[in-house]
Design an enzyme around this catalytic site. Structure first.
Site, PDB file in Angstrom:
ATOM      1  N   LYS A  68       0.800  -1.232   0.000  1.00 37.59           N
ATOM      2  CA  LYS A  68       0.000   0.000   0.000  1.00 37.59           C
ATOM      3  C   LYS A  68       0.833   1.282   0.000  1.00 37.59           C
ATOM      4  CE  LYS A  68      -3.943  -1.650   2.753  1.00 37.59           C
ATOM      5  NZ  LYS A  68      -4.914  -1.127   3.710  1.00 37.59           N
ATOM      6  N   ASP A 105     -10.085   3.246   2.567  1.00 37.53           N
ATOM      7  CA  ASP A 105     -10.253   2.778   3.956  1.00 37.53           C
ATOM      8  C   ASP A 105     -11.030   3.768   4.822  1.00 37.53           C
ATOM      9  OD1 ASP A 105      -9.009   0.313   3.634  1.00 37.53           O
ATOM     10  OD2 ASP A 105      -7.030   1.071   4.163  1.00 37.53           O
TER      11      ASP A 105
END
Ligand code: ATR
Length: 283
Positions: A68, A105
């Site tokens: 990520k 997220d």
């Protein structure tokens, strides 16, 4: 180049990822001629794997551990949320092959809360404090979401105080509304709180338990554990028993997947109990 729409998740390892099951359920539900694949990509292979997405006919990918942060520098464009969080978890391949990076997220966290507590989230929790346990990547996404919905009083509690301090310094806007609380004082940090969020790994299957006395937590506070294995953590069980509203972590995983699915397959998918059950069956 294949005719079907392709997407997937790149991780190392990736076999444990629930994303193929999640997206596979939606592909079947919306009768989309597409695939969502688990893509085992070593860290050393990430640059090449991303650069070949377009030629392999991929609409895009999710990125999971450990990719990520690296993906932030590899996407052609990165949205503001991903930049603030410091990580990209979703890439959409544009018509010209350009890689657009985003981080969903924070969206997943807030949409999951909204599912359970409704419009109160948008009202910034009426000025009351939100207590966040942890200062890792998950806490960064949670704090970004809280700032974006107007929360102005955050208590950041972490075992390693320096990590909480650097999170508060690095995330734009967080420093001004955050009190850093030592880990040993975590029970007192619940006094008057409207929401408690556990972003640590404590309480997760195979990890140490989270030891936390909830006596000072107001009964009208909601408790969200972003851990979803087990689905009902000891923290949530304890909170439920004393009458607090509880929000489990699976919903965050499900909601964070929505923007990617929409970007690759053109449908804004619904999170519902059928999806939850389908994903739970894979755990
Ligand atoms: P993620 O990116 O998923 O948030 P992480 O960066 O490893 O993962 O963060 C894990 C969080 O769990 C951190 O807040 C960590 O605290 P430290 O910053 O002090 O490491 C917390 N954590 C892990 N083990 C812990 C333990 N035994 N007691 C208290 N906190 C713990």
């Amino acid at each position: 180049m294949t005719d079907i729409l392709r997407a997937g998740v790149m991780g190392w390892p990736v076999s444990h990822s629930l994303s193929p099951r999640l997206h596979g359920h939606w592909l079947a539900r919306y009768k989309i001629d597409g695939s969502y694949e688990a893509l085992a990509v070593e860290p050393a292979g990430l640059v090449e794997a991303l650069s070949r997405l377009a030629e392999k006919g991929f609409q895009g990918v999710n990125l999971t551990v450990p990719h990520k942060e690296a993906a932030l520098a590899l996407a052609d464009t990165v949205d503001d949320t991903a930049r603030r969080i410091g990580a990209v978890n979703t890439i959409v391949v544009g018509k010209d092959g350009e890689l657009a990076g985003s981080n969903t997220d924070a969206f997943g966290f807030i949409e999951n809360l909204r599912d359970h507590v409704g419009g109160q989230v948008a009202a910034g929790w009426s000025g009351r404090p939100v207590t966040v346990l942890g200062a890792g990547g998950a806490a960064r996404a949670v704090c970004t979401a809280l700032l974006d919905c107007g929360v102005a009083d955050i208590r950041l509690v972490n075992r390693t105080a320096e990590r909480a301090v650097s999170l508060a310094e690095q995330l734009p806007g967080l420093g001004q509304c955050t009190t850093i609380v030592p880990w040993r004082d975590r029970a007192e940090a619940l006094d008057g709180a409207r929401l408690l969020v556990n972003t640590t790994i404590l309480g997760m299957t195979g990890q140490e338990p989270l030891e936390l006395d909830l006596a000072d937590l107001p009964i009208d506070a909601a408790v969200n554990d972003i851990v979803y294995a087990p689905l009902e953590t000891a923290l949530l069980a304890q909170a439920r028993q004393r009458g607090n509203q509880v929000v489990d972590g699976l919903g965050m995983l499900l909601h964070q997947a929505r923007p990617g699915f929409r970007g690759w397959f053109g449908v804004d998918p619904t999170v519902d109990d059928e999806l939850r059950q389908a994903v739970l069956a894979g755990m």
